[in-house]
Design a protein around this motif. Structure first.
Motif, short mmCIF file in Angstrom:
data_model
loop_
_atom_site.label_atom_id
_atom_site.label_comp_id
_atom_site.label_asym_id
_atom_site.label_seq_id
_atom_site.Cartn_x
_atom_site.Cartn_y
_atom_site.Cartn_z
N UNK A 211 90.35 83.74 -71.34
CA UNK A 211 91.56 84.46 -71.72
C UNK A 211 91.52 84.90 -73.18
N UNK A 212 91.82 86.19 -73.40
CA UNK A 212 91.84 86.76 -74.75
C UNK A 212 93.24 87.17 -75.18
N UNK A 213 94.11 87.55 -74.23
CA UNK A 213 95.47 87.99 -74.54
C UNK A 213 96.45 87.33 -73.59
N UNK A 214 97.52 86.76 -74.16
CA UNK A 214 98.61 86.16 -73.38
C UNK A 214 99.91 86.81 -73.83
N UNK A 215 100.62 87.45 -72.89
CA UNK A 215 101.86 88.17 -73.17
C UNK A 215 102.97 87.61 -72.29
N UNK A 216 103.97 86.99 -72.91
CA UNK A 216 105.11 86.42 -72.19
C UNK A 216 106.38 87.13 -72.64
N UNK A 227 99.29 75.53 -76.69
CA UNK A 227 97.99 76.11 -76.36
C UNK A 227 96.88 75.19 -76.83
N UNK A 228 96.00 74.82 -75.93
CA UNK A 228 94.97 73.84 -76.25
C UNK A 228 93.76 74.49 -76.89
N UNK A 229 92.90 73.66 -77.45
CA UNK A 229 91.68 74.15 -78.10
C UNK A 229 90.68 74.68 -77.08
N UNK A 230 90.94 74.45 -75.77
CA UNK A 230 90.04 74.96 -74.74
C UNK A 230 90.11 76.48 -74.63
N UNK A 231 91.20 77.07 -75.15
CA UNK A 231 91.33 78.53 -75.13
C UNK A 231 90.55 79.12 -76.30
N UNK A 232 89.24 79.01 -76.22
CA UNK A 232 88.36 79.38 -77.31
C UNK A 232 88.38 80.88 -77.60
N UNK A 233 88.66 81.70 -76.58
CA UNK A 233 88.59 83.16 -76.75
C UNK A 233 89.94 83.81 -76.97
N UNK A 234 91.01 83.04 -76.96
CA UNK A 234 92.34 83.62 -77.13
C UNK A 234 92.48 84.22 -78.52
N UNK A 250 99.88 75.64 -81.28
CA UNK A 250 98.61 76.24 -80.87
C UNK A 250 97.44 75.57 -81.59
N UNK A 251 96.45 75.21 -80.78
CA UNK A 251 95.18 74.74 -81.32
C UNK A 251 94.05 75.70 -80.92
N UNK A 252 94.45 76.87 -80.42
CA UNK A 252 93.45 77.89 -80.08
C UNK A 252 92.75 78.34 -81.35
N UNK A 253 91.49 78.08 -81.52
CA UNK A 253 90.84 78.24 -82.83
C UNK A 253 90.68 79.68 -83.30
N UNK A 254 90.68 80.64 -82.38
CA UNK A 254 90.43 82.03 -82.77
C UNK A 254 91.65 82.93 -82.62
#
Length: 499
Positions: A211-216, A227-234, A250-254
Motif C-alpha cells: 500500500x502506497x496511498x490510503x484515503x479515508x 498505522x504499523x511499521x509493516x506499511x513500509x511503502x505507505x 503512525x509508525x509507517x517509516x516512509x
C-alpha cells in the motif's frame, strides 16, 4: 468506424507490388489485422466509443466481448440515470457476454432510494472479480434509509488478491475479518462513506503490504488510526471529515504526505521523520500548528493550512520550521463580527521559516470587518528579519485592511530575494472564460465595493515600496463581477425602498 477501415485496393496485383516497392504503405482492412493489434486498439478506446465500434464492425464485436476496461455510469450507458431496469439490463447484457478477464471495472450507481434488491451488485461483482483485475471502483449513492450494500470483501483475496492494485469504494459496508487473504499488489485504497471499524480496517491494512496511498473520507465509525511499521511503502495518508476519529498514530517509516480535514485531532506521527508535505484543515489551526508541529515534523517542506474559524492571532514560535519551503495559508474570516483576524501576526510564521521560498495567502472574507488603512494610516513595525530565500508571494482577497498593508510592507522590506509579488483583489478561484463558457466567483457586494479602496491602498502604500528587482502584479475582478455586484446592490436598494 467504417472510415477507419478500407477494403482491398483497386488495381492489378502488379500495381500493388509497385506501390510496395516504391515505399508506399499498404492499408489493410480491419479484419486483416492481427488479433492482438485489434484488441490493443479497441482497449484504448473510451468504453462508449468501443461499444459503438462493435456495432459497426464484426471484427470489433469479438474484441468488445474481451474489452478489458468496463466503466458503467449514465454517460457510458447513454441513459439519464445510472439506475433502474434499463440500466440493469444493459449492464447485465454486457457482463454476461463478456469473455476473459478485466483490468478495470468501475460502477457509478445513483438513486439508491427504494432499492431493496442488491442481487444485481452481487451478480456483477461475481463476474468482474476475476484474476487479472487491477482497478475496482464501486461508487454507490446515499439513501434516505441509510441502508448500505454489504460489499463481499471475501471475493477480493479469493479472486484478485494477486492482481488488484486500486480499490475505491463509496457508501457501502465493508467488514473484512482475520480470515481475509493477502492483497499483495494493492497500492491505493480509497474509502468514502464506508461503514468500517478500526479493527476491520486493520485487517485490511495488515494484508496490504504494498500500500502506497490510503484515503479515508467520512468514515464515521473509525475512532482511531494506528498505522504499523509493516506499511513500509505507505507514502500518502488522507483523512477527511472522519467525525469520530480523534487519534492518529503512525509508525509507517516512509509516510511523507499527510492530508487532514475535520475536527481537532491528537496525532502522534511516530518515526515519521520523512514527512515532507502536510495539508491541514480545521478550526484554530494556525495557533496549534505554530505550537505543536515544528518538534513533531522537523523536516516538513510543504505546509498548507485552511482555517475556517481562527480566533487567536498567530503566536510567536518557540521553535522553527527549518526546512519549510512552501507555505499556503487559507483563512476564512469575517464570520465573527467582533474578532477580525490580524494578518500582520503571520510575520511570526515567516520569521520561523528561514528556508521559505513561496508564500500563498488566501483571505476569504465574507464582509469587510478590518480597520481600513484610510481610517488609520499609522503603520506598525516589526523588528527587521532578513529573509534570504523568499522568492514568490501571492495574496488573494487583498483589501485596504491595515493589517494586510502592514504584512505586505514587511515582506517587501525584509525579503531581499523576492522576485514576484501578486496582489489579487478577489479571493478563491479566478473567473473562468474560455470563449465558450464563463463563470464568475460569487462574491458579496461589500467585498466588490471594497476593490477601489484596495487598488487605491496599493497605489498609495505599496507601489513605492516595491524594489526594481520585484515584479508587482495587481489583479482586479472581471467586468462581469462588477456588473453583477451593481445589479445586486441596485436590487437590494429597491427592496429596502419598497419595505
Amino acid at each position: 468506424m467504417a472510415s477507419l477501415t478500407t477494403g482491398k485496393r483497386k488495381g492489378s496485383p502488379g500495381q500493388q507490388d509497385d506501390d510496395s516497392q516504391s515505399g508506399k504503405i499498404k492499408r489493410m482492412a480491419i479484419p486483416e489485422l492481427p488479433e492482438d493489434i485489434l484488441l490493443r486498439i479497441h482497449s484504448l478506446m473510451p468504453m462508449r466509443e468501443a461499444a459503438r465500434a462493435a456495432c459497426l464492425s464484426q471484427a470489433f464485436l469479438h474484441s468488445w466481448r474481451c474489452h478489458s476496461n468496463l466503466v458503467f455510469n449514465k454517460y457510458t450507458i447513454g441513459l439519464k440515470s445510472a439506475s433502474g431496469e434499463k440500466f440493469h439490463h444493459k449492464v447485465d447484457c454486457i457482463l454476461r457476454k463478456h469473455k476473459g478477464s478485466l483490468k478495470t471495472f468501475k460502477l457509478e450507481y445513483n438513486e439508491m432510494n427504494g432499492l431493496d434488491d442488491f442481487s444485481y451488485f452481487d451478480r456483477w461483482l461475481q463476474i468482474a472479480l476475476k484474476p487479472g483485475l487491477e482497478e475496482l471502483t464501486f461508487v454507490l449513492s446515499e439513501t434516505e434509509t441509510m441502508r448500505k450494500y454489504n460489499f463481499p470483501c471475501a471475493l477480493l483475496s479469493d479472486r484478485v488478491g494477486n492482481s488488484l492494485r486500486h480499490l475505491s469504494l463509496r457508501f457501502c459496508d465493508l467488514h473484512p475479518t482475520v480470515e481475509l487473504g493477502p492483497l499483495r499488489s494493492l497500492t491505493r485504497l480509497c474509502l468514502c462513506c464506508v461503514s468500517i471499524t478500526w479493527n476491520e480496517l486493520e485487517c485490511l491494512l495488515s494484508n496490504s503490504p504494498a500500500l502506497e496511498l490510503l484515503d479515508l473520507t467520512r468514515c464515521a465509525e473509525i475512532r482511531c488510526l494506528k498505522l504499523s511499521c509493516a506499511l513500509q511503502r505507505l507514502i500518502v495518508l488522507s483523512v477527511l471529515e472522519c467525525e469520530r476519529l480523534t487519534v492518529i498514530e503512525s509508525k509507517a517509516p516512509n509516510l511523507s504526505s499527510l492530508y487532514l480535514r475535520g475536527s481537532s485531532l491528537d496525532f502522534s506521527l511516530v518515526e515519521t521523520l520523512q514527512m515532507k508535505e502536510l495539508y491541514l484543515q480545521q478550526d484554530n489551526l494556525i495557533r496549534d500548528a505554530c505550537a505543536k508541529l515544528p518538534p513533531m515534523l522537523p523536516n516538513i517542506e510543504t505546509l498548507a493550512i485552511e482555517s475556517p474559524w481562527e480566533v487567536v492571532d498567530a503566536p510567536m514560535l518557540p521553535t522553527k520550521f527549518l526546512y519549510l519551503k512552501h507555505l499556503n495559508v487559507n483563512l476564512r474570516t469575517g464570520t465573527i463580527e467582533y474578532r477580525p483576524y490580524d494578518y500582520f501576526s503571520l510575520v511570526s510564521f515567516l520569521d520561523a521559516s528561514p528556508s521559505l521560498e513561496t508564500l500563498k495567502l488566501d483571505v476569504t472574507q465574507l464582509r469587510m470587518l478590518h480597520k481600513s488603512i484610510f481610517a488609520d494610516s499609522q503603520l506598525r513595525h516589526m523588528p527587521e528579519h532578513r529573509h534570504s530565500c523568499l522568492k514568490s508571494v501571492k495574496i488573494s482577497g487583498f483589501s485596504s485592511a491595515k493589517c494586510l498593508i502592514e504584512l505586505t510592507c514587511y515582506i517587501l522590506k525584509n525579503a531581499v530575494s523576492l522576485e514576484c509579488l501578486t496582489l489579487d483583489t478577489i479571493y478563491g478561484h479566478r473567473c473562468y472564460d474560455d470563449g465558450k463558457y464563463d463563470w464568475c466567483m460569487p462574491m458579496g457586494v461589500g467585498i466588490l465595493m471594497e476593490t477601489p479602496r484596495a487598488l487605491s491602498a496599493i497605489r498609495t502604500y505599496i507601489e513605492n515600496e516595491v524594489p526594481s528587482t520585484v515584479k508587482l502584479t495587481v489583479m482586479e475582478p472581471c467586468s462581469q463581477c462588477h456588473a453583477k455586484a451593481l445589479r445586486r446592490a441596485l436590487s437590494q436598494s429597491c427592496n429596502a425602498v419598497s419595505i
